[in-house]
Write a protein that holds these residues in place. Structure first.
Motif, PDB file in Angstrom:
ATOM      1  N   ILE A 145     -13.210  -7.168 -15.140  1.00  0.00           N
ATOM      2  CA  ILE A 145     -11.795  -6.839 -14.914  1.00  0.00           C
ATOM      3  C   ILE A 145     -11.645  -6.051 -13.618  1.00  0.00           C
ATOM      4  N   ASP A 146     -10.621  -6.372 -12.857  1.00  0.00           N
ATOM      5  CA  ASP A 146     -10.279  -5.631 -11.639  1.00  0.00           C
ATOM      6  C   ASP A 146      -9.076  -4.737 -11.947  1.00  0.00           C
ATOM      7  N   CYS A 147      -9.323  -3.469 -12.228  1.00  0.00           N
ATOM      8  CA  CYS A 147      -8.241  -2.521 -12.524  1.00  0.00           C
ATOM      9  C   CYS A 147      -7.465  -2.148 -11.262  1.00  0.00           C
ATOM     10  N   LEU A 148      -8.167  -2.105 -10.135  1.00  0.00           N
ATOM     11  CA  LEU A 148      -7.610  -1.501  -8.928  1.00  0.00           C
ATOM     12  C   LEU A 148      -6.557  -2.367  -8.254  1.00  0.00           C
ATOM     13  N   VAL A 149      -6.640  -3.673  -8.395  1.00  0.00           N
ATOM     14  CA  VAL A 149      -5.687  -4.531  -7.696  1.00  0.00           C
ATOM     15  C   VAL A 149      -4.255  -4.277  -8.166  1.00  0.00           C
ATOM     16  N   CYS A 150      -4.088  -3.892  -9.423  1.00  0.00           N
ATOM     17  CA  CYS A 150      -2.747  -3.614  -9.948  1.00  0.00           C
ATOM     18  C   CYS A 150      -2.366  -2.142  -9.855  1.00  0.00           C
ATOM     19  N   HIS A 151      -3.348  -1.248  -9.742  1.00  0.00           N
ATOM     20  CA  HIS A 151      -3.046   0.185  -9.842  1.00  0.00           C
ATOM     21  C   HIS A 151      -3.309   0.973  -8.559  1.00  0.00           C
ATOM     22  N   ASP A 152      -3.781   0.321  -7.515  1.00  0.00           N
ATOM     23  CA  ASP A 152      -4.020   1.001  -6.237  1.00  0.00           C
ATOM     24  C   ASP A 152      -2.723   1.571  -5.672  1.00  0.00           C
ATOM     25  N   LYS A 153      -2.750   2.818  -5.253  1.00  0.00           N
ATOM     26  CA  LYS A 153      -1.596   3.455  -4.616  1.00  0.00           C
ATOM     27  C   LYS A 153      -1.880   3.835  -3.167  1.00  0.00           C
ATOM     28  N   THR A 154      -3.044   3.433  -2.641  1.00  0.00           N
ATOM     29  CA  THR A 154      -3.392   3.793  -1.261  1.00  0.00           C
ATOM     30  C   THR A 154      -2.919   2.756  -0.255  1.00  0.00           C
ATOM     31  N   GLY A 155      -2.712   1.528  -0.708  1.00  0.00           N
ATOM     32  CA  GLY A 155      -2.370   0.449   0.208  1.00  0.00           C
ATOM     33  C   GLY A 155      -3.555  -0.076   0.985  1.00  0.00           C
ATOM     34  N   THR A 156      -4.769   0.364   0.608  1.00  0.00           N
ATOM     35  CA  THR A 156      -5.970  -0.053   1.343  1.00  0.00           C
ATOM     36  C   THR A 156      -6.804  -1.076   0.580  1.00  0.00           C
ATOM     37  N   TYR A 157      -6.438  -1.355  -0.664  1.00  0.00           N
ATOM     38  CA  TYR A 157      -7.257  -2.265  -1.474  1.00  0.00           C
ATOM     39  C   TYR A 157      -6.926  -3.709  -1.133  1.00  0.00           C
ATOM     40  N   LYS A 158      -7.945  -4.464  -0.768  1.00  0.00           N
ATOM     41  CA  LYS A 158      -7.752  -5.865  -0.406  1.00  0.00           C
ATOM     42  C   LYS A 158      -8.872  -6.701  -0.997  1.00  0.00           C
ATOM     43  N   GLY A 181      -2.007   4.519  -9.936  1.00  0.00           N
ATOM     44  CA  GLY A 181      -0.764   4.803 -10.642  1.00  0.00           C
ATOM     45  C   GLY A 181      -0.181   3.540 -11.226  1.00  0.00           C
ATOM     46  N   SER A 182       1.030   3.642 -11.718  1.00  0.00           N
ATOM     47  CA  SER A 182       1.713   2.485 -12.294  1.00  0.00           C
ATOM     48  C   SER A 182       1.943   1.434 -11.214  1.00  0.00           C
ATOM     49  N   PRO A 183       1.850   0.148 -11.555  1.00  0.00           N
ATOM     50  CA  PRO A 183       2.016  -0.900 -10.535  1.00  0.00           C
ATOM     51  C   PRO A 183       3.365  -0.818  -9.833  1.00  0.00           C
ATOM     52  N   GLY A 184       3.330  -0.918  -8.519  1.00  0.00           N
ATOM     53  CA  GLY A 184       4.546  -0.987  -7.717  1.00  0.00           C
ATOM     54  C   GLY A 184       4.743  -2.396  -7.202  1.00  0.00           C
ATOM     55  N   ARG A 185       5.824  -2.591  -6.467  1.00  0.00           N
ATOM     56  CA  ARG A 185       6.114  -3.940  -5.979  1.00  0.00           C
ATOM     57  C   ARG A 185       5.028  -4.440  -5.026  1.00  0.00           C
ATOM     58  N   GLU A 186       4.326  -3.505  -4.338  1.00  0.00           N
ATOM     59  CA  GLU A 186       3.239  -3.926  -3.452  1.00  0.00           C
ATOM     60  C   GLU A 186       2.105  -4.554  -4.253  1.00  0.00           C
ATOM     61  N   ASN A 187       1.808  -3.979  -5.425  1.00  0.00           N
ATOM     62  CA  ASN A 187       0.721  -4.513  -6.247  1.00  0.00           C
ATOM     63  C   ASN A 187       1.049  -5.908  -6.759  1.00  0.00           C
ATOM     64  N   CYS A 188       2.257  -6.080  -7.268  1.00  0.00           N
ATOM     65  CA  CYS A 188       2.659  -7.398  -7.779  1.00  0.00           C
ATOM     66  C   CYS A 188       2.800  -8.397  -6.634  1.00  0.00           C
ATOM     67  N   GLY A 189       3.372  -7.917  -5.531  1.00  0.00           N
ATOM     68  CA  GLY A 189       3.710  -8.813  -4.433  1.00  0.00           C
ATOM     69  C   GLY A 189       2.523  -9.392  -3.708  1.00  0.00           C
ATOM     70  N   VAL A 190       1.372  -8.696  -3.741  1.00  0.00           N
ATOM     71  CA  VAL A 190       0.220  -9.194  -2.999  1.00  0.00           C
ATOM     72  C   VAL A 190      -0.172 -10.590  -3.470  1.00  0.00           C
ATOM     73  N   CYS A 191       0.135 -10.914  -4.714  1.00  0.00           N
ATOM     74  CA  CYS A 191      -0.100 -12.276  -5.208  1.00  0.00           C
ATOM     75  C   CYS A 191       1.194 -13.072  -5.329  1.00  0.00           C
ATOM     76  N   HIS A 192       2.222 -12.457  -5.910  1.00  0.00           N
ATOM     77  CA  HIS A 192       3.432 -13.219  -6.223  1.00  0.00           C
ATOM     78  C   HIS A 192       4.313 -13.478  -5.001  1.00  0.00           C
ATOM     79  N   PHE A 193       4.251 -12.630  -3.987  1.00  0.00           N
ATOM     80  CA  PHE A 193       4.969 -12.912  -2.744  1.00  0.00           C
ATOM     81  C   PHE A 193       4.224 -13.947  -1.902  1.00  0.00           C
ATOM     82  N   LEU A 194       2.895 -13.935  -2.012  1.00  0.00           N
ATOM     83  CA  LEU A 194       2.060 -14.711  -1.090  1.00  0.00           C
ATOM     84  C   LEU A 194       1.436 -15.949  -1.728  1.00  0.00           C
TER      85      LEU A 194
END
Length: 532
Positions: A145-158, A181-194
């Motif tokens: 499981i990748d916990c960090l892709v949904c919960h990263d708050k640094t903006g550095t996880y790729k 932290g709780s998922p933000g739009r950046e976390n969801c968007g990295v897959c769903h926007f792209l």
């Protein structure tokens, strides 16, 4: 004559009340949208300072070690995640005429990048796990499981391109795991926007512009106002995220709806609330999509494979910087500020599976069910069909001309010479390897067939002042609903009987009123009664 006048007056008054949004008991109870303000209470701040946890300060030899550290405190969360469709990329769906099918991104065919089989290592860059390279991936191992892709708050996880979901080498796992932290739009968007290989390619209403957009782009996500996050609507419990994308789903359940916040009577106008019985909120409130950036409308795989004079792949852009030709993918057409197409939709869909025979052209990759008659005793779903705005993506993709089935080609490999189309440009070999990975036959003969795919719109809601007006639909000949011809729409349609009856009634009413006035004027004096 007085009775006739009263009848006409009553008819006109009643019509005026409805046409001018008269108030009755229902409208008094209706939801006053002009007084409604929603502010997200979700600050995305964690309840603990993870940077103080010793277990997150130790060096991590791999991403799996970071997951183990997370699960040492967040016990049982792995079981929740491994029970979701985000983890398995499939779930049981009931398809009309096909029964219950295990369906999802893991095995469905679309008319964008077609499917993941044979190319898992690049496609699973958007999976919430590590190491999905082929069918041997272990979905039962919680350390995948990748916990960090949904919960990263640094903006550095790729995630690493072609890395089967593993993070890029540049990612500092300790730093990221200490700032979650709780998922933000950046976390969801990295897959769903792209999704689909670029920004806003697939959905048309999900775009990186929504990370910081104006009210004109989206009244909910705008940083000028509501500043909502995805999870404010997609309210998650035990990692189960509600919401449906009908490119993958088929049943009318577990959906996220406007009524969650706005109720089923959001307007002060009764007649507008009554429209909501058969017209989706999105129809009026999403008058256009792809407002900030273009979305892909056409994808023609049949032109792929063209190389330059040096034998190298080609890359051409349109005037807006969007790809309009790639050697590995073919020709594209993008558009922005697109007016939706409209369909009756009851929340139930069907899908063209890779094992299904092609019987109609264009092939309907997914079919949205619904009609005007889908209501009451004829209702096919738990709610009647409504008019819905839809993005239609049209494609031309590879199929087996003998077996008459769609083909899943092997598209990607990190090395050339392995038969992947994106490196070797050999359709026949790519088809052979891809279908073998699916465990399905390939005749050795291929062609290209036209396809259509339907994406109901839900995002990029416009301000109320920009929503559709009556004339946008109730007009002739430029009605937005011109293609929905299975019902009579006032102002758009002409019915000789109805039109003649209506005009006749108006004329008779006018004549009656005029005759009554004439009688009062001419004979009024003779009708007076002398009082003694």
């Amino acid at each position: 004559m007085k009775k006739l006048t009263l009848i006409v007056a009553l008819f006109c008054t009643t019509h005026w009340l409805f046409a001018n949004n008269g108030t009755n008991r229902d409208s008094i109870r209706s939801f006053p949208m002009n007084e409604y303000v929603y502010k997200s209470g979700n600050t995305n701040n964690p309840s603990a300072d993870h940077s103080k946890f010793a277990i997150l300060q130790q060096p991590f030899a791999s991403a799996h070690d970071a997951t183990a550290a997370c699960l040492s405190c967040h016990t049982e969360r792995d079981k929740e995640i491994m029970a979701t469709s985000h983890w398995h990329w499939r779930r049981s769906e009931k398809l009309e005429g096909k029964g219950v099918v295990s369906l999802g991104k893991a095995n469905i065919i679309n008319n964008f990048c077609i499917g993941i089989t044979g190319s898992e290592a690049t496609c699973t860059r958007c999976h919430i796990g590590y190491g999905w390279t082929d069918s041997s991936f272990d979905f039962t191992d919680p350390l995948n499981i990748d916990c960090l892709v949904c919960h990263d708050k640094t903006g550095t996880y790729k995630k690493k391109p072609g890395g089967a979901g593993y993070p890029a080498e540049s990612v500092n796992l300790n730093f990221v795991s200490q700032h979650v932290g709780s998922p933000g739009r950046e976390n969801c968007g990295v897959c769903h926007f792209l999704g689909g290989g670029g920004n806003n390619v697939k959905h048309g209403d999900l775009d990186i512009a929504m990370l910081d957009c104006s009210r004109e782009v989206d009244v909910h996500m705008t940083t000028e106002g509501e500043n909502m996050s995805c999870v404010d609507c997609h309210i998650t419990e035990k990692h189960q995220i509600p919401g449906k994308v009908y490119a993958l789903s088929s049943e009318n359940k577990n959906r996220t709806t406007c009524e969650q916040c706005h109720t089923d009577k959001p307007h002060q106008s009764t007649i507008l609330n009554e429209h909501g019985l058969r017209v989706a909120c999105q129809t009026c409130h999403i008058p256009e999509y792809a407002k900030a950036n273009g979305t892909k409308m056409i994808w023609d795989w049949s032109t792929a494979g063209r190389l330059d004079e040096h034998g190298n792949p080609m890359h051409e852009n349109d005037a807006d910087g969007n790809h309009n030709y790639l050697s590995i993918k073919g020709n594209f057409v993008y558009n922005d500020h697109v007016i939706p197409e409209y369909f009756w939709f009851n929340g139930i869909a069907n899908h063209q599976l890779i094992t299904d025979k092609i019987t109609t052209i264009p092939v309907q990759m997914n079919t949205l069910y619904g009609s005007y008659n889908d209501k009451g005793t004829h209702q096919k779903s738990h709610a009647p069909a409504k008019i819905w705005p839809v993005k239609v993506h049209r494609g031309k993709q590879i199929y087996d001309t003998v077996n008459m089935t769609l083909i899943q080609p092997k598209l990607w490999d990190k090395e050339s010479g392995k038969g992947a189309y994106w490196t070797d440009f050999d359709w026949n070999k790519a088809a052979e390897l891809g279908m073998a990975a699916c465990g399905l036959p390939y005749s050795g003969v291929y062609g290209f067939v036209e396809t259509e795919m339907y994406w109901p719109l839900n995002h990029q809601v416009s301000p109320a002042s920009e929503s559709l007006k009556c004339i946008d639909c109730h007009s002739r000949p430029n009605s937005r609903l011109a293609s929905l011809n299975d019902f009579y729409l006032p102002g758009r349609d002409f019915n000789p009987i109805v039109e003649t009856a209506g005009v006749s009634f108006i004329l008779v009413s006018i004549i009656g009123i005029a005759f009554h006035a004439f009688c009062r004027i001419v004979f009024g004096g003779k009708c007076k009664i002398d009082n003694p």
